[in-house]
Design a protein around this motif. Structure first.
Motif, PDB file in Angstrom:
ATOM      1  N   PRO A  37      47.639  40.415  32.880  1.00 55.74           N
ATOM      2  CA  PRO A  37      46.699  40.498  34.006  1.00 55.74           C
ATOM      3  C   PRO A  37      46.227  39.128  34.493  1.00 55.74           C
ATOM      4  O   PRO A  37      46.164  38.880  35.700  1.00 55.74           O
ATOM      5  CB  PRO A  37      45.541  41.326  33.442  1.00 55.74           C
ATOM      6  CG  PRO A  37      46.187  42.189  32.406  1.00 55.74           C
ATOM      7  CD  PRO A  37      47.251  41.309  31.791  1.00 55.74           C
ATOM      8  N   GLU A  38      45.914  38.234  33.572  1.00 58.15           N
ATOM      9  CA  GLU A  38      45.449  36.897  33.972  1.00 58.15           C
ATOM     10  C   GLU A  38      46.541  36.124  34.706  1.00 58.15           C
ATOM     11  O   GLU A  38      46.282  35.498  35.735  1.00 58.15           O
ATOM     12  CB  GLU A  38      44.988  36.107  32.743  1.00 58.15           C
ATOM     13  CG  GLU A  38      44.420  34.757  33.094  1.00 58.15           C
ATOM     14  CD  GLU A  38      43.916  33.987  31.886  1.00 58.15           C
ATOM     15  OE1 GLU A  38      43.888  32.759  31.955  1.00 58.15           O
ATOM     16  OE2 GLU A  38      43.560  34.625  30.875  1.00 58.15           O
TER      17      GLU A  38
ATOM     18  N   ARG B 211      48.737  34.053  39.769  1.00 58.65           N
ATOM     19  CA  ARG B 211      49.915  33.900  40.622  1.00 58.65           C
ATOM     20  C   ARG B 211      49.677  34.522  42.002  1.00 58.65           C
ATOM     21  O   ARG B 211      50.064  33.951  43.017  1.00 58.65           O
ATOM     22  CB  ARG B 211      51.124  34.535  39.940  1.00 58.65           C
ATOM     23  CG  ARG B 211      52.404  34.238  40.646  1.00 58.65           C
ATOM     24  CD  ARG B 211      53.579  34.530  39.780  1.00 58.65           C
ATOM     25  NE  ARG B 211      54.786  34.452  40.566  1.00 58.65           N
ATOM     26  CZ  ARG B 211      55.941  34.954  40.213  1.00 58.65           C
ATOM     27  NH1 ARG B 211      56.064  35.561  39.049  1.00 58.65           N
ATOM     28  NH2 ARG B 211      56.984  34.847  40.989  1.00 58.65           N
ATOM     29  N   LEU B 212      49.010  35.657  42.039  1.00 57.68           N
ATOM     30  CA  LEU B 212      48.704  36.293  43.311  1.00 57.68           C
ATOM     31  C   LEU B 212      47.759  35.416  44.131  1.00 57.68           C
ATOM     32  O   LEU B 212      47.956  35.228  45.335  1.00 57.68           O
ATOM     33  CB  LEU B 212      48.093  37.675  43.076  1.00 57.68           C
ATOM     34  CG  LEU B 212      47.807  38.510  44.315  1.00 57.68           C
ATOM     35  CD1 LEU B 212      49.088  38.800  45.090  1.00 57.68           C
ATOM     36  CD2 LEU B 212      47.116  39.807  43.911  1.00 57.68           C
ATOM     37  N   GLY B 213      46.752  34.859  43.476  1.00 58.64           N
ATOM     38  CA  GLY B 213      45.837  33.946  44.167  1.00 58.64           C
ATOM     39  C   GLY B 213      46.564  32.745  44.743  1.00 58.64           C
ATOM     40  O   GLY B 213      46.318  32.337  45.881  1.00 58.64           O
TER      41      GLY B 213
ATOM     42  N   LEU C 225      38.477  34.076  40.572  1.00 56.53           N
ATOM     43  CA  LEU C 225      37.289  33.878  39.746  1.00 56.53           C
ATOM     44  C   LEU C 225      37.469  34.581  38.413  1.00 56.53           C
ATOM     45  O   LEU C 225      37.653  35.800  38.382  1.00 56.53           O
ATOM     46  CB  LEU C 225      36.045  34.429  40.441  1.00 56.53           C
ATOM     47  CG  LEU C 225      35.655  33.756  41.744  1.00 56.53           C
ATOM     48  CD1 LEU C 225      34.472  34.470  42.372  1.00 56.53           C
ATOM     49  CD2 LEU C 225      35.314  32.307  41.505  1.00 56.53           C
ATOM     50  N   PRO C 226      37.415  33.837  37.317  1.00 54.62           N
ATOM     51  CA  PRO C 226      37.503  34.478  36.004  1.00 54.62           C
ATOM     52  C   PRO C 226      36.268  35.326  35.731  1.00 54.62           C
ATOM     53  O   PRO C 226      35.202  35.116  36.331  1.00 54.62           O
ATOM     54  CB  PRO C 226      37.600  33.306  35.025  1.00 54.62           C
ATOM     55  CG  PRO C 226      37.167  32.107  35.774  1.00 54.62           C
ATOM     56  CD  PRO C 226      37.285  32.392  37.238  1.00 54.62           C
TER      57      PRO C 226
END
Length: 108
Positions: free
Chosen positions: A44-45, A50-52, A60-61
């Motif tokens: 997920p991270e 990668r999408l961002g 934002l984490p």
């Protein structure tokens, strides 16, 4: 299977892969972001980062999100749930809108 699944996590997601995910999502009545995440097979991270990078959006984490104050006076709780996005006030006094699905045309 698309050869795009062999791309490295450091590369932006190809436009072709995004388009394929959108078509499959429409056909299967799923969210494009879910199809894309499934096809890429990243954590997920890694997927969110990668999408961002691909969409030129900041990521934002969770630890940062927890430090922000929801601004339900700007975007009400019910609307936030319905559109899967939340307005936040940052500690610096700024305003941020965080959304779950960047392909959701209702919030663009």
């Amino acid at each position: 299977m698309s050869t795009d699944t062999l791309e490295t996590a450091a590369e932006p997601i190809s436009a072709r892969m995004i388009q394929e995910a959108r078509h499959e999502a429409e056909r299967t009545r799923r969210k494009a972001v879910e199809v894309l995440e499934e096809r890429l097979g990243l954590s997920p991270e890694e997927f969110i980062n990668r999408l961002g990078k691909t969409l030129l959006l900041p990521v934002l984490p969770m630890e940062r999100l927890h430090k922000l104050t929801p601004a339900f006076d700007v975007l009400g709780y019910t609307d936030a749930l319905a559109h899967e996005c939340v307005a936040f006030r940052s500690p610096e006094g700024g305003m941020l809108v965080v959304f779950a699905d960047p392909f959701n045309l209702d919030i663009q």
